[in-house]
Design a protein around this motif. Sequence first.
Motif, PDB file in Angstrom:
ATOM      1  N   LEU A  54     -17.408  -0.527   9.129  1.00 57.72           N
ATOM      2  CA  LEU A  54     -17.282  -0.709  10.571  1.00 57.72           C
ATOM      3  C   LEU A  54     -18.345   0.088  11.324  1.00 57.72           C
ATOM      4  CD1 LEU A  54     -13.399  -0.553  11.030  1.00 57.72           C
ATOM      5  CD2 LEU A  54     -14.857  -2.585  11.202  1.00 57.72           C
ATOM      6  N   GLU A  55     -18.550   1.346  10.927  1.00 60.03           N
ATOM      7  CA  GLU A  55     -19.503   2.190  11.633  1.00 60.03           C
ATOM      8  C   GLU A  55     -20.930   1.680  11.457  1.00 60.03           C
ATOM      9  OE1 GLU A  55     -21.456   4.863  13.890  1.00 60.03           O
ATOM     10  OE2 GLU A  55     -19.314   4.353  13.900  1.00 60.03           O
ATOM     11  N   ALA A  56     -21.288   1.260  10.241  1.00 60.63           N
ATOM     12  CA  ALA A  56     -22.632   0.717  10.023  1.00 60.63           C
ATOM     13  C   ALA A  56     -22.851  -0.527  10.873  1.00 60.63           C
ATOM     14  CB  ALA A  56     -22.832   0.399   8.545  1.00 60.63           C
ATOM     15  N   THR A  57     -21.819  -1.360  10.981  1.00 62.77           N
ATOM     16  CA  THR A  57     -21.921  -2.569  11.808  1.00 62.77           C
ATOM     17  C   THR A  57     -22.019  -2.210  13.288  1.00 62.77           C
ATOM     18  OG1 THR A  57     -20.593  -3.756  10.158  1.00 62.77           O
ATOM     19  CG2 THR A  57     -20.863  -4.800  12.305  1.00 62.77           C
ATOM     20  N   ARG A  58     -21.239  -1.223  13.731  1.00 67.51           N
ATOM     21  CA  ARG A  58     -21.316  -0.787  15.137  1.00 67.51           C
ATOM     22  C   ARG A  58     -22.732  -0.352  15.499  1.00 67.51           C
ATOM     23  NH1 ARG A  58     -16.569   2.255  13.921  1.00 67.51           N
ATOM     24  NH2 ARG A  58     -14.701   1.190  14.681  1.00 67.51           N
ATOM     25  N   GLN A  59     -23.372   0.387  14.591  1.00 69.00           N
ATOM     26  CA  GLN A  59     -24.731   0.856  14.861  1.00 69.00           C
ATOM     27  C   GLN A  59     -25.670  -0.329  15.102  1.00 69.00           C
ATOM     28  OE1 GLN A  59     -25.958   3.519  11.670  1.00 69.00           O
ATOM     29  NE2 GLN A  59     -24.027   4.630  11.763  1.00 69.00           N
ATOM     30  N   VAL A  60     -25.470  -1.390  14.338  1.00 68.32           N
ATOM     31  CA  VAL A  60     -26.292  -2.590  14.507  1.00 68.32           C
ATOM     32  C   VAL A  60     -26.002  -3.265  15.842  1.00 68.32           C
ATOM     33  CG1 VAL A  60     -26.580  -4.944  13.646  1.00 68.32           C
ATOM     34  CG2 VAL A  60     -26.681  -3.025  12.051  1.00 68.32           C
TER      35      VAL A  60
END
Length: 488
Positions: A54-60
């Motif tokens: 989730l966090e990696a996707t949020r950064q994107v």
Amino acid sequence: MSVLAIDAGTTGVTALVVERDGSIAVKGYQEFAQHFPRPGWVEHAPEEIWQAALEATRQVLKVYDAAQLEAVGITNQRETVMLWDRETLAAPRRAIVWQDRRTADLCTRLRDEGHEPRVRDLTGLRLDPYFSGTKLMWLRENEPHTWALVESGRYAIGTVDSYLIARMSRGTYHATDVSNACRTLLFDLEAGDWSDELCDLFGVPRDALPELVSNWGELAVTDPASYLGLSLPIAGVAGDQQSALFGQTCFDVGDSKCTYGTGSFVLTNTGATVERSDALLATAAWRAPSGEITYASEGSIFVTGAAVQWLRDGIQIVGSAAETQAVASTVDDTEGVVFVPALTGLGAPDWDPHARGMIIGLTRGTTRAHIVRATLEAIAFEVRDVLDVMPAVSSLRVDGGAAANDLLCQIQADQLGVPVERPTVVETTGLGAAFLAGLGAGVWSSTDDLRHTWALDRRFEPVGDRAAADAAHARWRDAVQRSKGWAV
């Protein structure tokens, strides 16, 4: 048109947005914790993997317009086994990671009972703690209360890809593909399906296993309430090493790649043929929507990048992985120091779960630079060991984090005696997931369309004295033999 790729690796999750020309537009990354409850045991918390995704996707999504995304692709660390509640999606225990060695004695027991020839015939694998089936057998024998809920149908079994699909879709889908399934010891490689015979051997209820789907197509759909407002087809999925083979556009028989990650993995495309070997693994590379399976021969090396991580975190002689090239370059050679990074046993071609790491050849003159250089040499030696038992290659395509290390790539070329080719995009694991999803969603029309996206960054030609390279490798092989059987 672009594709979101989720690369759920062993130490963290990377999110990539890949454009139609094969370039990476945006990248996000989030590490998660490694748990070592006992020597030789390695575990991950499933919820921590999901939160990292989730966090990696949020950064994107902070810097990229989600409306431009056509699909999502998933690639993942293989062989790691997870259980989760089908209703709540909560995991009742931590995942047992592919590196975990707790089932070494169980493998010996099964081997002594005479099961290995049949297992190898059906799966293309061997009885080693690396693979998922013995991990599930261990859970059945050691955690009966948890296992009872597997047998009752409440808990699902899966690898990291199937867990992420479940979380992204709010539990609607329980699916995996052949590249992950074939690493479980429960999959009949030539039949292309779960094996009732193997499920019986390992005591795993077939109903608890995921549905098998092709590697690209509309495989599932994300639930916006669960996955950051995204409603996208999950259109591609593959285990990390097969995904890297796809990302390197190794679509022809004989094409080979090496991915330097936590471990290193050399794969060669064998087309429609299952190539069997005592030292290597036969594996499914991918299955097209038509049902046709492409196979590969694989040499699995358990610890390469993890050895560099150990230098950083374990004995703290480097501050970062990127520092290793500069430190190692301060000396011309290791002055006889050899590091065998058998920190979780030895994989291909030696296959000894009881081997342990060893640094030998230390003198009063040894410095950290010698040890760091010995670590880079060990990675190159391990890859050579695998390629020495594979059909000869004319060149090797490399990728993964350590492929950015010019010194390592040069040492690798010198050891192999063939050119090493590094593409402009070394994130080929995530790239492969994006390519698969893009095929499934129509971003790319064919594998021929994908070939044009591959571009060379640098070609490392072998240099130096061949006899010296062979002598260094012979010294390495002597050290490997000394490391074996230590933990029996």
